[in-house]
Write an enzyme that holds these catalytic residues in place. Structure first.
Site, PDB file in Angstrom:
ATOM      1  N   GLU A   1      -5.343  -4.990  10.705  1.00  0.00           N
ATOM      2  CA  GLU A   1      -4.290  -4.000  10.919  1.00  0.00           C
ATOM      3  C   GLU A   1      -4.548  -3.272  12.233  1.00  0.00           C
ATOM      4  O   GLU A   1      -5.352  -2.327  12.271  1.00  0.00           O
ATOM      5  CB  GLU A   1      -4.284  -2.978   9.778  1.00  0.00           C
ATOM      6  CG  GLU A   1      -4.040  -3.577   8.417  1.00  0.00           C
ATOM      7  CD  GLU A   1      -3.464  -2.559   7.450  1.00  0.00           C
ATOM      8  OE1 GLU A   1      -2.401  -2.812   6.905  1.00  0.00           O
ATOM      9  OE2 GLU A   1      -4.077  -1.488   7.275  1.00  0.00           O
TER      10      GLU A   1
ATOM     11  N   LYS B   1       0.148   4.249  -0.313  1.00  0.00           N
ATOM     12  CA  LYS B   1      -0.514   5.430   0.273  1.00  0.00           C
ATOM     13  C   LYS B   1      -0.286   6.663  -0.625  1.00  0.00           C
ATOM     14  O   LYS B   1      -0.225   6.514  -1.838  1.00  0.00           O
ATOM     15  CB  LYS B   1      -0.017   5.645   1.705  1.00  0.00           C
ATOM     16  CG  LYS B   1      -0.178   4.374   2.559  1.00  0.00           C
ATOM     17  CD  LYS B   1       0.002   4.588   4.025  1.00  0.00           C
ATOM     18  CE  LYS B   1      -0.212   3.276   4.752  1.00  0.00           C
ATOM     19  NZ  LYS B   1      -0.073   3.393   6.206  1.00  0.00           N
TER      20      LYS B   1
ATOM     21  N   ASN C   1       0.871  -1.184   0.000  1.00  0.00           N
ATOM     22  CA  ASN C   1       0.000   0.000   0.000  1.00  0.00           C
ATOM     23  C   ASN C   1       0.901   1.226   0.000  1.00  0.00           C
ATOM     24  O   ASN C   1       1.483   1.566   1.017  1.00  0.00           O
ATOM     25  CB  ASN C   1      -0.880  -0.062   1.268  1.00  0.00           C
ATOM     26  CG  ASN C   1      -1.698   1.199   1.473  1.00  0.00           C
ATOM     27  OD1 ASN C   1      -1.796   2.048   0.583  1.00  0.00           O
ATOM     28  ND2 ASN C   1      -2.293   1.330   2.653  1.00  0.00           N
TER      29      ASN C   1
ATOM     30  N   HIS D   1      -9.421   1.236   4.998  1.00  0.00           N
ATOM     31  CA  HIS D   1      -8.144   1.377   5.710  1.00  0.00           C
ATOM     32  C   HIS D   1      -8.344   2.286   6.927  1.00  0.00           C
ATOM     33  O   HIS D   1      -9.141   3.224   6.879  1.00  0.00           O
ATOM     34  CB  HIS D   1      -7.088   1.965   4.765  1.00  0.00           C
ATOM     35  CG  HIS D   1      -5.723   1.941   5.360  1.00  0.00           C
ATOM     36  ND1 HIS D   1      -5.291   2.893   6.244  1.00  0.00           N
ATOM     37  CD2 HIS D   1      -4.717   1.040   5.236  1.00  0.00           C
ATOM     38  CE1 HIS D   1      -4.057   2.580   6.626  1.00  0.00           C
ATOM     39  NE2 HIS D   1      -3.685   1.476   6.033  1.00  0.00           N
TER      40      HIS D   1
ATOM     41  N   GLY E   1       2.602   2.214  10.841  1.00  0.00           N
ATOM     42  CA  GLY E   1       3.548   3.309  10.670  1.00  0.00           C
ATOM     43  C   GLY E   1       4.257   3.705  11.956  1.00  0.00           C
ATOM     44  O   GLY E   1       4.908   4.750  12.023  1.00  0.00           O
TER      45      GLY E   1
ATOM     46  N   GLU F   1      -6.736   4.638   8.094  1.00  0.00           N
ATOM     47  CA  GLU F   1      -6.552   6.082   7.857  1.00  0.00           C
ATOM     48  C   GLU F   1      -7.821   6.688   7.275  1.00  0.00           C
ATOM     49  O   GLU F   1      -8.175   7.826   7.583  1.00  0.00           O
ATOM     50  CB  GLU F   1      -5.339   6.304   6.937  1.00  0.00           C
ATOM     51  CG  GLU F   1      -4.039   6.073   7.687  1.00  0.00           C
ATOM     52  CD  GLU F   1      -2.905   5.523   6.840  1.00  0.00           C
ATOM     53  OE1 GLU F   1      -2.959   5.597   5.597  1.00  0.00           O
ATOM     54  OE2 GLU F   1      -1.945   5.003   7.451  1.00  0.00           O
TER      55      GLU F   1
ATOM     56  N   SER G   1       3.524  -2.207  10.340  1.00  0.00           N
ATOM     57  CA  SER G   1       4.984  -2.274  10.517  1.00  0.00           C
ATOM     58  C   SER G   1       5.588  -3.622  10.126  1.00  0.00           C
ATOM     59  O   SER G   1       6.516  -4.103  10.782  1.00  0.00           O
ATOM     60  CB  SER G   1       5.364  -1.886  11.952  1.00  0.00           C
ATOM     61  OG  SER G   1       4.961  -0.556  12.228  1.00  0.00           O
TER      62      SER G   1
HETATM   63  P1  PGA Z   1       2.886   0.242   7.692  1.00  0.00           P
HETATM   64  O1  PGA Z   1       1.417   0.456   7.098  1.00  0.00           O
HETATM   65  O2  PGA Z   1       3.437  -1.031   7.084  1.00  0.00           O
HETATM   66  O3  PGA Z   1       3.658   1.463   7.268  1.00  0.00           O
HETATM   67  O4  PGA Z   1       2.754   0.130   9.171  1.00  0.00           O
HETATM   68  C1  PGA Z   1       0.547  -0.622   6.898  1.00  0.00           C
HETATM   69  C2  PGA Z   1      -0.750  -0.118   6.306  1.00  0.00           C
HETATM   70  O5  PGA Z   1      -1.202   0.969   6.694  1.00  0.00           O
HETATM   71  O6  PGA Z   1      -1.369  -0.775   5.440  1.00  0.00           O
END
Ligand code: PGA
Length: 255
Positions: free
Chosen positions: A171, A14, A12, A99, A177, A101, A217
């Site tokens: 997740e 983003k 992803n 997601h 992140g 976010e 992560s």
């Molecule tokens: P990350 O994000 O690997 O940077 O923690 C995962 C995601 O948001 O899909």
């Protein structure tokens, strides 16, 4: 790795990568991963790079294209939105929905994610439906309640046949992140819980077939341990998918 279900590793990206940067990345991934057959590999660039990335991987046997979001509507007066039919123009096969976010910043609800999931399935796109608890929810011991509500709400009204096309991504919001990965035992516990809920909502066959990805992560160093868990069927990778080396190593470490 000998797994019950074929692993899927999705990147992803983003809101990162210009078209030129996206092409650089996907071309490097082709060199590194072009021959991988053991794992399904998906890249999810921003909308603006879909067209060029799509052309770049047209002949790829291993890398498939995903989008990061889509509208629940099929056309019309929805300024700034992108519908499933537009994604299909670029041979997009997967779409990330709900997601954390988007749940947090665009206030997406389980009901909306459910509508998007149905729209994606109607267009023969494979939805990657994201669920996961916040740190406060984990600390209040309501992880299972939260995840259960999200799974039930997002998958409401789907048929068993449709569930064959659905991928779930667990997740934990506190691990996205942040560099804090859920331990493999924490991930396995929630994945197994989700699979039980799928069995209750649909049936055992659906539950045995559905792929549940872990996200938060994921890095080359923790991939093997996470993927060795029986109910972890792949990864949704954010930060570490932005570089060819780390994403390729994640894929290779999952085999
Ligand atoms: P990350 O994000 O690997 O940077 O923690 C995962 C995601 O948001 O899909």
């Amino acid at each position: 790795m000998d797994k019950a279900r074929k692993l899927l590793i999705a990147g992803n990206w983003k809101m990162n990568k210009t078209v030129a940067e996206a092409l650089d990345l996907v071309r490097s991934l082709q060199v590194e991963l072009g021959l991988v057959k053991e794992v399904d590999i998906v890249v999810c660039p921003p909308f603006t790079a879909l067209s060029e990335v799509s052309k770049a991987i047209m002949d790829s046997k291993s890398i498939r294209l995903g989008a990061q979001n889509m509208s629940e509507h099929n056309f019309g007066a929805h300024t700034g939105e992108i519908c499933a039919g537009m994604l299909k123009e670029f041979s997009v096969r997967y779409v990330v929905l709900g997601h954390s976010e988007r749940r947090q910043f665009q206030k997406e609800s389980d009901g909306l994610i459910n509508a998007k999931t149905k729209a994606a399935l109607a267009a023969s796109l494979k939805p990657i439906v994201c669920v996961g608890e916040t740190l406060a929810e984990r600390e209040s011991n309501v992880t299972e309640i939260v995840v259960d509500t999200q799974v039930g709400g997002c998958l409401s009204g789907l048929t068993k046949e449709q569930m064959d096309e659905v991928i779930i991504a667990y997740e934990p919001v506190w691990a996205i992140g942040t560099g804090k990965t859920a331990t493999s035992a924490q991930a396995q516990a929630v994945h197994s819980f989700i699979r039980q809920r799928i069995a209750a909502l649909f049936d055992e066959t659906v539950a045995k077939r559905v792929r549940i990805l872990y996200g938060g992560s994921v890095k080359p160093a923790n991939t093997r341990e996470l993927m060795s868990q029986p109910d972890v069927d792949g990864a949704l990778v954010g930060g570490a998918s932005l570089e060819a080396r780390s994403f390729s190593d994640i894929v290779k470490n999952s085999i």
